[in-house]
Design an enzyme around this catalytic site. Structure first.
Site, PDB file in Angstrom:
ATOM      1  CB  SER A 144     -11.436  -2.038   8.174  1.00 48.44           C
ATOM      2  OG  SER A 144     -12.699  -2.484   8.635  1.00 48.44           O
ATOM      3  CE1 TYR A 157     -10.213  -7.032   6.087  1.00 52.73           C
ATOM      4  CE2 TYR A 157     -11.761  -6.440   7.820  1.00 52.73           C
ATOM      5  CZ  TYR A 157     -11.187  -6.190   6.583  1.00 52.73           C
ATOM      6  OH  TYR A 157     -11.583  -5.085   5.868  1.00 52.73           O
TER       7      TYR A 157
HETATM    8  N1  LIG Z   1     -16.468  -3.563   1.809  1.00 53.81           N
HETATM    9  C1  LIG Z   1     -16.347  -3.384   3.114  1.00 53.81           C
HETATM   10  O1  LIG Z   1     -17.330  -3.526   3.874  1.00 53.81           O
HETATM   11  C2  LIG Z   1     -15.021  -2.929   3.684  1.00 53.81           C
HETATM   12  C3  LIG Z   1     -15.026  -2.348   4.961  1.00 53.81           C
HETATM   13  C4  LIG Z   1     -13.810  -1.926   5.504  1.00 53.81           C
HETATM   14  C5  LIG Z   1     -12.642  -2.066   4.782  1.00 53.81           C
HETATM   15  N2  LIG Z   1     -12.657  -2.636   3.543  1.00 53.81           N
HETATM   16  C6  LIG Z   1     -11.381  -2.772   2.831  1.00 53.81           C
HETATM   17  O2  LIG Z   1     -11.487  -2.142   1.582  1.00 53.81           O
HETATM   18  C7  LIG Z   1     -10.508  -2.671   0.693  1.00 53.81           C
HETATM   19  C8  LIG Z   1     -11.149  -2.959  -0.641  1.00 53.81           C
HETATM   20  O3  LIG Z   1     -12.091  -4.009  -0.485  1.00 53.81           O
HETATM   21  P1  LIG Z   1     -13.529  -3.974  -1.156  1.00 53.81           P
HETATM   22  O4  LIG Z   1     -14.516  -3.738  -0.085  1.00 53.81           O
HETATM   23  O5  LIG Z   1     -13.527  -3.095  -2.337  1.00 53.81           O
HETATM   24  O6  LIG Z   1     -13.690  -5.525  -1.531  1.00 53.81           O
HETATM   25  P2  LIG Z   1     -13.619  -6.271  -2.926  1.00 53.81           P
HETATM   26  O7  LIG Z   1     -14.700  -5.756  -3.825  1.00 53.81           O
HETATM   27  O8  LIG Z   1     -13.620  -7.726  -2.592  1.00 53.81           O
HETATM   28  O9  LIG Z   1     -12.197  -5.840  -3.530  1.00 53.81           O
HETATM   29  C9  LIG Z   1     -10.979  -6.363  -3.018  1.00 53.81           C
HETATM   30  C10 LIG Z   1      -9.859  -6.100  -4.015  1.00 53.81           C
HETATM   31  O10 LIG Z   1      -8.639  -6.663  -3.488  1.00 53.81           O
HETATM   32  C11 LIG Z   1      -8.030  -7.461  -4.477  1.00 53.81           C
HETATM   33  N3  LIG Z   1      -7.290  -8.570  -3.911  1.00 53.81           N
HETATM   34  C12 LIG Z   1      -7.726  -9.471  -2.991  1.00 53.81           C
HETATM   35  N4  LIG Z   1      -6.796 -10.426  -2.791  1.00 53.81           N
HETATM   36  C13 LIG Z   1      -5.746 -10.121  -3.623  1.00 53.81           C
HETATM   37  C14 LIG Z   1      -4.498 -10.737  -3.904  1.00 53.81           C
HETATM   38  N5  LIG Z   1      -4.128 -11.898  -3.330  1.00 53.81           N
HETATM   39  N6  LIG Z   1      -3.668 -10.162  -4.796  1.00 53.81           N
HETATM   40  C15 LIG Z   1      -4.037  -9.011  -5.422  1.00 53.81           C
HETATM   41  N7  LIG Z   1      -5.210  -8.385  -5.206  1.00 53.81           N
HETATM   42  C16 LIG Z   1      -6.058  -8.937  -4.322  1.00 53.81           C
HETATM   43  C17 LIG Z   1      -9.204  -7.978  -5.338  1.00 53.81           C
HETATM   44  O11 LIG Z   1      -8.754  -8.263  -6.658  1.00 53.81           O
HETATM   45  P3  LIG Z   1      -8.641  -9.725  -7.321  1.00 53.81           P
HETATM   46  O12 LIG Z   1      -9.647 -10.622  -6.652  1.00 53.81           O
HETATM   47  O13 LIG Z   1      -8.917  -9.469  -8.775  1.00 53.81           O
HETATM   48  O14 LIG Z   1      -7.226 -10.118  -7.068  1.00 53.81           O
HETATM   49  C18 LIG Z   1     -10.128  -6.762  -5.363  1.00 53.81           C
HETATM   50  O15 LIG Z   1      -9.757  -5.884  -6.386  1.00 53.81           O
HETATM   51  C19 LIG Z   1      -9.941  -3.910   1.395  1.00 53.81           C
HETATM   52  O16 LIG Z   1      -8.676  -3.598   1.952  1.00 53.81           O
HETATM   53  C20 LIG Z   1     -10.962  -4.192   2.490  1.00 53.81           C
HETATM   54  O17 LIG Z   1     -10.380  -4.860   3.581  1.00 53.81           O
HETATM   55  C21 LIG Z   1     -13.823  -3.063   2.981  1.00 53.81           C
END
Ligand SMILES: NC(=O)c1ccc[n+]([C@@H]2O[C@H](COP(=O)([O-])OP(=O)(O)OC[C@H]3O[C@@H](n4cnc5c(N)ncnc54)[C@H](OP(=O)(O)O)[C@@H]3O)[C@@H](O)[C@H]2O)c1
Length: 262
Positions: A144, A157
């Protein structure tokens, strides 16, 4: 083409974006997350659109023993993973002193421990795949822009993502002779379920990037002849990441602390 990619966190957001692009490029997929129905719907969608085979494995990565169980499952199904996308992750907004213990623990378990253990378990196979399929094997760890500075109210985080960035860049170097493409993807605020899960609004007037824009940055890095150790998605995010790395730490944490009050 003709290889298998495992994506953690494939039920939502960036994980779904990775699944579509990798399937479009002809990879079979292993899709994992907790929400089984979402994964099954995605597998059907990918099969219809790209004719790809997806194996769905529901798993809570915060549970002790989750990674050994996943690796055992892959072995029993004789699935050899050539590309690993460590994408699952979440943040919890609020000060550490006010955070529920399970949210603190699980952020480290999912963002740090599971990512490290899965990488360690699959890395020999990824390296072999890179030798067998030049340009067909990769390790992408989703960090991130929070990795570049401490972030009050997202302290665990941001620290976890700093770990992911540091680990991945070291692995980029350690594996450089194998042909494996290794990179840490550093998105900034992106339109996914992240903010709902973190229980905060994105804050400020900034435009959120779309999943497609972040995927374009990720695959441009993977397709480059020399994949960089990390890729920051978006020009504005690249500038802020650079500023955060260049300014004095006290000033940086003061600014991020003020911004995270919004
Ligand atoms: N969106 C942003 O602004 C942003 C910015 C920088 C980095 N990121 C990073 O991008 C990555 C993807 O996030 P996203 O933005 O796509 O958010 P998201 O839509 O909330 O997706 C997060 C994913 O992680 C899975 N997950 C969470 N906790 C889990 C657990 N205990 N066991 C297994 N799976 C789990 C969720 O699946 P389930 O809930 O079905 O388990 C979901 O598929 C993350 O690493 C996040 O930190 C996001």
């Amino acid at each position: 083409m003709g290889t298998t990619a495992l994506i953690t966190g494939a039920s939502s957001g960036l994980g779904v974006g990775f699944a579509h692009e990798l399937a479009r490029r002809g990879a079979d997929l292993v899709l994992t997350a907790r929400r089984l129905e979402r994964l099954e719907d995605l597998a059907v969608d990918l099969a219809e659109k790209y004719g790809t085979v997806s194996t769905v494995i529901p798993l809570d990565l915060a549970e002790p023993g989750a990674i050994p169980e996943l690796v055992r499952d892959l072995t029993e199904r004789d699935i050899r993973v050539a590309t690993l996308i460590n994408n699952a992750g979440f943040g919890h907004f609020g000060t550490l002193v006010d955070a529920p213990g399970d949210r603190v623990h699980d952020q480290v378990a999912v963002n740090v421990a599971a990512l490290t253990d899965l990488t360690h378990a699959l890395l020999p196979g990824l390296q072999s795949a890179a030798l067998a399929h030049p340009h067909g094997a990769a390790l992408v760890n989703v960090a991130s822009t929070a990795a570049f500075q401490p972030v009050p109210r997202l302290a665990v985080y941001a620290a976890a993502k700093a770990y992911v960035l540091s680990l991945t860049e070291a692995l980029w170097y350690e594996t450089r002779a194998t042909g494996l493409k290794v990179t840490a993807l550093c998105p900034g605020p992106t339109e996914t379920e992240f903010y709902a899960v973190a229980r905060r609004s994105p804050g400020g007037p900034r435009r959120l990037m779309s999943v497609d824009e972040v995927m374009a940055a990720a695959f441009a890095a993977l397709d480059a002849p020399r994949t960089p150790p990390h890729v920051v998605a978006g020009t504005q995010n690249r500038i802020t990441a650079w500023l955060a790395g260049s300014a004095p730490r006290r000033a940086v944490v003061t600014v991020t602390g003020r911004l995270s009050r919004r």
